[in-house]
Scaffold this motif. Structure first.
Motif, PDB file in Angstrom:
ATOM      1  N   ASN A 149       3.395   0.620 -16.176  1.00 38.37           N
ATOM      2  CA  ASN A 149       3.031   1.442 -17.327  1.00 38.37           C
ATOM      3  C   ASN A 149       3.529   2.865 -17.175  1.00 38.37           C
ATOM      4  N   ALA A 150       3.254   3.439 -16.014  1.00 44.88           N
ATOM      5  CA  ALA A 150       3.682   4.818 -15.779  1.00 44.88           C
ATOM      6  C   ALA A 150       5.198   4.920 -15.820  1.00 44.88           C
ATOM      7  N   ALA A 151       5.863   3.908 -15.287  1.00 48.25           N
ATOM      8  CA  ALA A 151       7.327   3.956 -15.260  1.00 48.25           C
ATOM      9  C   ALA A 151       7.889   3.922 -16.662  1.00 48.25           C
ATOM     10  N   ILE A 152       7.271   3.077 -17.509  1.00 53.21           N
ATOM     11  CA  ILE A 152       7.759   3.002 -18.887  1.00 53.21           C
ATOM     12  C   ILE A 152       7.523   4.327 -19.572  1.00 53.21           C
ATOM     13  N   GLY A 153       6.312   4.870 -19.355  1.00 51.52           N
ATOM     14  CA  GLY A 153       5.974   6.130 -19.998  1.00 51.52           C
ATOM     15  C   GLY A 153       6.928   7.239 -19.586  1.00 51.52           C
ATOM     16  N   ALA A 154       7.392   7.211 -18.361  1.00 55.17           N
ATOM     17  CA  ALA A 154       8.280   8.270 -17.883  1.00 55.17           C
ATOM     18  C   ALA A 154       9.729   7.893 -18.043  1.00 55.17           C
ATOM     19  N   ASN A 155       9.972   6.746 -18.654  1.00 52.44           N
ATOM     20  CA  ASN A 155      11.340   6.259 -18.812  1.00 52.44           C
ATOM     21  C   ASN A 155      12.060   6.164 -17.481  1.00 52.44           C
ATOM     22  N   ALA A 156      11.311   5.718 -16.514  1.00 55.74           N
ATOM     23  CA  ALA A 156      11.888   5.718 -15.160  1.00 55.74           C
ATOM     24  C   ALA A 156      12.008   4.324 -14.605  1.00 55.74           C
ATOM     25  N   VAL A 157      12.016   3.336 -15.488  1.00 56.49           N
ATOM     26  CA  VAL A 157      12.002   1.967 -14.961  1.00 56.49           C
ATOM     27  C   VAL A 157      13.235   1.674 -14.138  1.00 56.49           C
ATOM     28  N   THR A 158      14.376   2.184 -14.596  1.00 62.63           N
ATOM     29  CA  THR A 158      15.594   1.910 -13.823  1.00 62.63           C
ATOM     30  C   THR A 158      15.592   2.644 -12.494  1.00 62.63           C
ATOM     31  N   GLN A 159      14.803   3.712 -12.447  1.00 68.62           N
ATOM     32  CA  GLN A 159      14.794   4.450 -11.195  1.00 68.62           C
ATOM     33  C   GLN A 159      14.015   3.745 -10.108  1.00 68.62           C
ATOM     34  N   VAL A 160      13.094   2.887 -10.511  1.00 66.49           N
ATOM     35  CA  VAL A 160      12.355   2.148  -9.482  1.00 66.49           C
ATOM     36  C   VAL A 160      13.270   1.034  -9.002  1.00 66.49           C
ATOM     37  N   ALA A 161      13.887   1.270  -7.848  1.00 62.91           N
ATOM     38  CA  ALA A 161      14.947   0.355  -7.436  1.00 62.91           C
ATOM     39  C   ALA A 161      14.389  -0.918  -6.816  1.00 62.91           C
ATOM     40  N   LYS A 162      13.432  -0.756  -5.895  1.00 62.19           N
ATOM     41  CA  LYS A 162      12.900  -1.961  -5.261  1.00 62.19           C
ATOM     42  C   LYS A 162      11.414  -1.792  -5.011  1.00 62.19           C
ATOM     43  N   VAL A 163      10.703  -2.880  -5.043  1.00 61.30           N
ATOM     44  CA  VAL A 163       9.279  -2.871  -4.714  1.00 61.30           C
ATOM     45  C   VAL A 163       9.041  -3.967  -3.680  1.00 61.30           C
ATOM     46  N   PHE A 164       8.403  -3.613  -2.604  1.00 67.57           N
ATOM     47  CA  PHE A 164       8.216  -4.581  -1.518  1.00 67.57           C
ATOM     48  C   PHE A 164       6.782  -4.578  -1.018  1.00 67.57           C
ATOM     49  N   ASP A 165       6.331  -5.727  -0.585  1.00 67.94           N
ATOM     50  CA  ASP A 165       5.089  -5.812   0.185  1.00 67.94           C
ATOM     51  C   ASP A 165       5.486  -5.944   1.644  1.00 67.94           C
ATOM     52  N   GLN A 166       5.128  -4.988   2.437  1.00 68.99           N
ATOM     53  CA  GLN A 166       5.641  -5.011   3.801  1.00 68.99           C
ATOM     54  C   GLN A 166       4.782  -5.796   4.779  1.00 68.99           C
ATOM     55  N   TYR A 167       3.539  -5.966   4.503  1.00 67.39           N
ATOM     56  CA  TYR A 167       2.655  -6.687   5.433  1.00 67.39           C
ATOM     57  C   TYR A 167       2.714  -6.077   6.826  1.00 67.39           C
ATOM     58  N   LEU A 168       2.455  -4.781   6.878  1.00 67.48           N
ATOM     59  CA  LEU A 168       2.489  -4.130   8.187  1.00 67.48           C
ATOM     60  C   LEU A 168       1.187  -3.394   8.440  1.00 67.48           C
ATOM     61  N   ASN A 169       0.082  -3.951   7.984  1.00 71.54           N
ATOM     62  CA  ASN A 169      -1.158  -3.199   8.020  1.00 71.54           C
ATOM     63  C   ASN A 169      -1.847  -3.287   9.379  1.00 71.54           C
ATOM     64  N   PHE A 170      -1.144  -2.859  10.405  1.00 72.00           N
ATOM     65  CA  PHE A 170      -1.779  -2.753  11.709  1.00 72.00           C
ATOM     66  C   PHE A 170      -0.953  -1.755  12.517  1.00 72.00           C
ATOM     67  N   ILE A 171      -1.556  -1.215  13.547  1.00 69.82           N
ATOM     68  CA  ILE A 171      -0.878  -0.186  14.333  1.00 69.82           C
ATOM     69  C   ILE A 171      -0.579  -0.757  15.702  1.00 69.82           C
ATOM     70  N   THR A 172       0.678  -0.733  16.080  1.00 71.35           N
ATOM     71  CA  THR A 172       1.026  -1.239  17.411  1.00 71.35           C
ATOM     72  C   THR A 172       1.125  -0.078  18.372  1.00 71.35           C
ATOM     73  N   LEU A 173       0.358  -0.152  19.431  1.00 68.61           N
ATOM     74  CA  LEU A 173       0.396   0.953  20.388  1.00 68.61           C
ATOM     75  C   LEU A 173       1.296   0.662  21.572  1.00 68.61           C
ATOM     76  N   GLU A 174       1.253  -0.569  22.023  1.00 69.54           N
ATOM     77  CA  GLU A 174       2.090  -0.947  23.157  1.00 69.54           C
ATOM     78  C   GLU A 174       2.832  -2.204  22.771  1.00 69.54           C
ATOM     79  N   ASP A 175       3.691  -2.638  23.658  1.00 67.86           N
ATOM     80  CA  ASP A 175       4.396  -3.891  23.428  1.00 67.86           C
ATOM     81  C   ASP A 175       3.461  -5.058  23.175  1.00 67.86           C
ATOM     82  N   ASP A 176       2.290  -4.979  23.746  1.00 67.75           N
ATOM     83  CA  ASP A 176       1.395  -6.122  23.624  1.00 67.75           C
ATOM     84  C   ASP A 176      -0.015  -5.682  23.279  1.00 67.75           C
TER      85      ASP A 176
END
Lengths: 364, 632
Positions: free
Chosen positions: B122-149
């Motif tokens: 909606n916001a993108a359409i309102g701002a006429n910025a749809v073409t500017q949104v190049a990619k949308v991704f779900d990264q699935y990185l919701n954790f913090i790695t502190l060490e190798d293990d």
């Protein structure tokens, strides 16, 4: 694993658009307004445009270098047959062109840097532009490395070649000497991208030279020249080649040294520049200290007069001694480090002036 | 899974920073520049993995917080790495309307819901910025790695999933649900990044069981959905074609409350316990030297310094699990070897000065030049080594000061003896009433450990005595209330766990370190050697991984998301020992357990273990939570 939901997003956009149409919501700015907005944005992008120009130029340089690289390194011999070969003059031409180009690019980057901060208010944009220019400079450095690498290879080969030909002094008889430079240049051809190992090529030299000696000898025998003339020509050849070799020796020697040392020079200049800023700092401190001493001296002098006026002479003597020793100590301290900046000499003069004023006082 | 989780997450991050295209190694590639925008979650995820320099290498010119004031920067693509919360979405829509950047690459740390996606649309359409949104991704990185293990779930909202939040007596069902959902979401992201589907085992009747049930359900749903499954195709590494699947052991903090309170003796755990250390960054306060300052001068200023202890710090990687005296010795050794190398370089310099002009032959000169070149090029290495040595000297000195001031070695030894049920040479009352050993908090910790690990509660009279001594020493007794409740609760469940029967052997009061005249004057500090003993968590892992039969773990539930029908049995279908395991503690973990697991798995060839927890706390923070719980 990341999931690309761009398509989902586009689908949502369509959904929202149809929903808006159905509800009669305004469709946002018209296309004309969008273009106007974009136009305004574009005028700000002058910096980016020029940055991209510089990048494309550097890219052209890189392509140029890479294109001729194979020929530059590979076709090293003078007697290469069918393929396109590069003479040394061509190589020098490439070197010169590349250097001019690199200098122009560096100048362009420098210019951009000074202009980048001119009409910009926001700190973030400034930081961004600085970083962009750093990237471009880095790119230029990498491309220059290409150039200097191939140049270093070329010079190294020449040095090794000279070293080789010098390592076989006892084999410098007539037929060998015109042959050996050729054979040496053939060998780098074989292992163009690897380091030259002198023992291997020496070994290969021997059998090659031997076989060709026979051929050469046979070939010569079929000419009309008499044996004395052959010998005379061969002696003259030997002398000429010896002379040429000596000349080349010196030049290549110096060039090799210079290339290696210039690399070190780079590193050292960095350090010296660092030192220069340090010295500047120290100089500031020195000047400040000198000022302080001068003022202190003034104060002491005033006190002198005051004391004299009040008749405390014996105190004066002690004060004088103290002041004298203090100024002498300072002289010593100023003398020790080896400054190379002209201003430091000035500070030395100032200090000695201050001490002279003390000496003047003592005569009083 | 031989590649640690840190590598996988770093690779995923780098790919994201490269516009979600796998990066190509090209030494003479054209520079591309971009701007990185993250929220606090994103910042916590990225900061242990990528340094600012590495971000620069990937072409990031600016990295900014989402909710800061940002100016429009023309002609630059912007990469967003945020959580899909309401306020973040609102801010992003605002950015779109303000036309801040040229193109937008949106990456959400965990999956975004459809409705929020439509908000952005909606916001993108309102701002006429749809073409500017190049990619949308779900990264699935919701954790913090502190060490190798080692990984933790989150840092920003850890009160939400803290031990206290889970074990509060007045918690409602909905709150519990939210907490469980958060934990499961992060665990799910973890397994997506790992690319493996585990076999889950958990104890019954605990928060861990709730997590296990939900996680199993989520994994199952995702697997069934063949179109959108995250576990197919290129996500599966070569390891997946083997029959080995990792084992996920979900344990609850409540099975072992003594370990977080324990005083420790290994380097990393000590740094975490004694200094301000989180997300691999330690903050030190240093006083400026010990020279006497004349009266009337400015008072001593304390400098704050912070150091990053990262994967590239070889000394840290080698010694983070070693006992502290060993660390002190190693720092000494490193310092000496560095000095030797420095002398070598200096010697070379003087040689060059002398011999430079005499030898005329090229070979001699080029040899010298070559030597000098090699010395100069090894200079940055040398400087880096010096920096590391300085860093560790400072850190170790700070730790040592704390140890000496609080007599932590005494506490450590004592607690080890308590936990291994050997005879105590000093009575507990003496320890507590001793005025110079330790802060009140240390004494509280000691007493709590004693209370937890004793088979029966001390008699009322004794308890009163202890309480009086503790209050005299200045302790707050609130944690004790909670521990009493906990003990009563767990007594019904099972017998208290024992901690193994080994004793630490003190190697004499004066260590060799002192004799070598080092900076680390360790006199009076005992040089204790840690004997290998298995903490409860390690023992549980051992039983489950090796398929040993043990009354403690036989009752554990068994989940396999890949099975068609979930069953409620505890009987594992798989009879072979596992090669890889992930231990996750719901309710909080710490470095002592982590170190114990690492030591355990080192003894087993070819096996790997990962350690994770919902939050990472040291004893101070844990005591605080316990007192909050005890005050209710």
């Amino acid at each position: 694993m990341a999931v690309d939901i761009t398509l989902l997003f586009k689908a949502s956009v369509k959904t929202v658009k149809t929903r808006n149409k159905a509800l009669g919501v305004a469709a946002g700015d018209s296309a004309r307004d969008e273009l106007l907005k974009r136009g305004a944005a574009r005028s700000k992008s002058d910096f980016t445009g020029r940055a991209r120009e510089v990048i494309s130029n550097i890219g052209k340089l890189k392509d140029f270098l890479l294109q001729h690289r194979k020929d530059y390194i590979n076709a090293y011999s003078h007697i290469m047959s069918e393929y396109v070969r590069m003479t040394d003059t061509e190589r020098d031409q490439i070197d010169q062109d590349a250097q001019i180009f690199m200098r122009t690019c560096a100048d362009a980057i420098h210019q951009l840097r000074t202009e980048a901060h001119k009409d910009v208010q926001s700190a973030q944009v400034k930081e961004h532009r600085t970083a962009v220019l750093d990237f471009i400079e880095d790119y230029l450095k990498r491309v220059c490395k290409l150039y200097s690498e191939q140049r270093a290879i070329r010079v190294k080969r020449v040095i090794d070649k000279k070293r080789l030909s010098r390592l076989e002094p006892e084999q410098s008889n007539i037929s060998k000497s015109p042959l050996s430079p050729e054979k040496n240049s053939q060998n780098p051809l074989d292992d163009s991208e690897e380091k030259l190992s002198s023992e291997e090529s020496k070994d290969r030299n021997m059998p090659d030279a031997q076989s060709n000696l026979g051929l050469w000898g046979d070939g010569k025998g079929e000419d009309e020249l008499s044996p004395e003339e052959i010998q005379m020509f061969e002696q003259e050849n030997q002398r000429l080649v010896g002379e040429m070799n000596n000349l080349f020796d010196e030049v290549r020697q110096i060039e090799g040294k210079v290339v290696e040392i210039s690399r070190l020079q780079e590193i050292f200049t960095e350090k010296v520049l660092q030192q220069e800023t340090d010295i500047d700092n120290i100089h500031q401190l020195v000047v400040g200290a000198t000022e302080n001493i001068k003022e202190g001296n003034e104060d002491i002098r005033e006190m002198f007069f005051y004391c004299l006026g009040s008749g405390f002479m014996f105190l004066n003597q002690q004060l004088q001694d103290f002041v004298r020793s203090y100024s002498v100590r300072n002289l010593k301290w100023y003398n020790q480090p080896d400054f190379y900046s002209p201003e430091s000499n000035g500070s030395f003069v100032l200090c000695s002036e201050a001490t002279n004023s003390h000496r003047g006082l003592s005569f009083f | 899974m031989a590649a640690g989780i840190r590598e996988k997450q770093t690779v995923a991050l780098k790919r994201m920073l490269n516009f979600n295209v796998p990066p190509v190694k090209n030494s003479t590639g054209e520079p591309v520049w971009k701007v990185l925008i993250y929220d606090r979650f994103g910042q916590d995820i990225i900061s242990p993995l990528l340094s600012v320099k590495e971000l620069r290498d990937m072409g990031i010119t600016l990295h900014l917080l989402l909710h800061s004031d940002r100016d429009p920067i023309p002609d630059v693509p912007a990469i967003y790495f945020v959580m899909p919360t309401e306020e973040n979405i609102d801010r992003m829509c605002q950015d779109l309307r303000n036309q801040l950047y040229e193109s937008y690459y949106l990456n959400f740390i965990s999956a975004i819901s459809r409705s929020k996606l439509e908000d952005i649309a909606n916001a993108a359409i309102g701002a006429n910025a749809v073409t500017q949104v190049a990619k949308v991704f779900d990264q699935y990185l919701n954790f913090i790695t502190l060490e190798d293990d080692m990984f933790v779930l989150c840092n920003q909202n850890k009160e939400l999933v803290s031990y206290r939040a889970i074990n509060r007596p007045d918690i409602t069902d909905t709150e519990m649900e939210t907490i469980m959902d958060t934990i499961v979401d992060s665990l799910f992201c973890f397994f997506v990044t790992l690319g493996a589907i585990p076999i889950i085992r958990c104890s019954r009747g605990t928060a861990a069981e709730m997590v296990a049930v939900k996680l199993d359900k989520k994994l199952r749903e995702n697997l069934r959905d063949a179109r959108n499954s995250l576990f197919t195709g290129d996500t599966l590494g070569a390891g997946q074609f083997s029959f080995q699947r990792p084992l996920l052991v979900l344990v609850d903090r409540n099975i072992d409350l003594a370990t977080p309170l324990h005083h420790t003796w290994t380097y990393q755990a000590l740094v975490h316990d004694v200094l301000d250390f989180h997300l691999n960054r330690v903050n030190l306060e240093e006083s400026t030297g010990t020279e006497s300052i004349p009266a009337g001068a400015r008072p001593k200023k304390k400098n704050k310094k912070s150091y990053d202890l990262t994967a590239s710090d070889k000394f840290w990687q080698k010694h983070k699990g070693s006992p502290f005296p060993e660390v002190a010795e190693s720092v000494q050794q490193e310092l000496e070897s560095y000095r030797a190398q420095e002398d070598e370089v200096k010697r070379l310099k003087s040689i060059m000065g002398i011999e430079g002009e005499d030898e005329g032959a090229i070979s001699m000169l080029s040899d010298n030049t070559a030597k000098l070149t090699s010395a100069v090029s090894s200079l940055p290495e040398l400087l880096e080594k010096k920096r590391l040595i300085d860093l560790h000297t400072n850190v170790a000195t700070a730790v040592l000061e704390h140890i000496k001031a609080r007599k932590l070695d005494v506490y450590f030894e004592y607690e080890e003896k308590i936990m291994s049920k050997s005879t105590l040479d000093k009575s507990l009352l003496d320890m507590i009433s001793d005025p110079d050993a330790g802060t009140p908090e240390d004494k509280m910790r000691l007493f709590l450990i004693y209370y937890i690990s004793s088979a029966q509660a001390p008699s009322e009279i004794d308890l009163e005595q202890y309480k009086k001594a503790l209050t005299d020493a200045g302790c707050n007794l609130a944690p004790l209330n909670y521990i009493k409740q906990w003990k009563a609760f767990t007594k019904m469940a099972s017998a208290p766990t024992s901690y193994g029967n080994t004793t630490p052997k003190p190697l004499g009061l004066f260590s060799r370190v002192m004799n070598t005249g080092s900076q680390f004057v360790m006199e009076g500090v005992k040089n204790l050697v840690l004997k290998q003993q298995n903490l409860p968590v390690t023992r549980i892992l051992d039983n489950l991984m090796e398929m040993k039969s043990n009354p403690e773990t036989d009752d554990y539930r068994y989940f396999d998301p890949k099975m068609l029908r979930g069953s409620d049995s505890s009987v594992p279908r798989n009879k072979n020992p596992f090669q890889e395991a992930i231990v996750f503690v719901v309710g909080g973990g710490n470095y002592i357990e982590y170190q114990n697991l690492i030591d355990y798995i080192k003894g087993k060839q070819g096996k790997h273990v990962l350690y994770g927890c919902s939050e990472l706390f040291n004893a101070t923070q844990f005591i605080k939570q316990l007192s909050q719980l005890g005050q209710k």
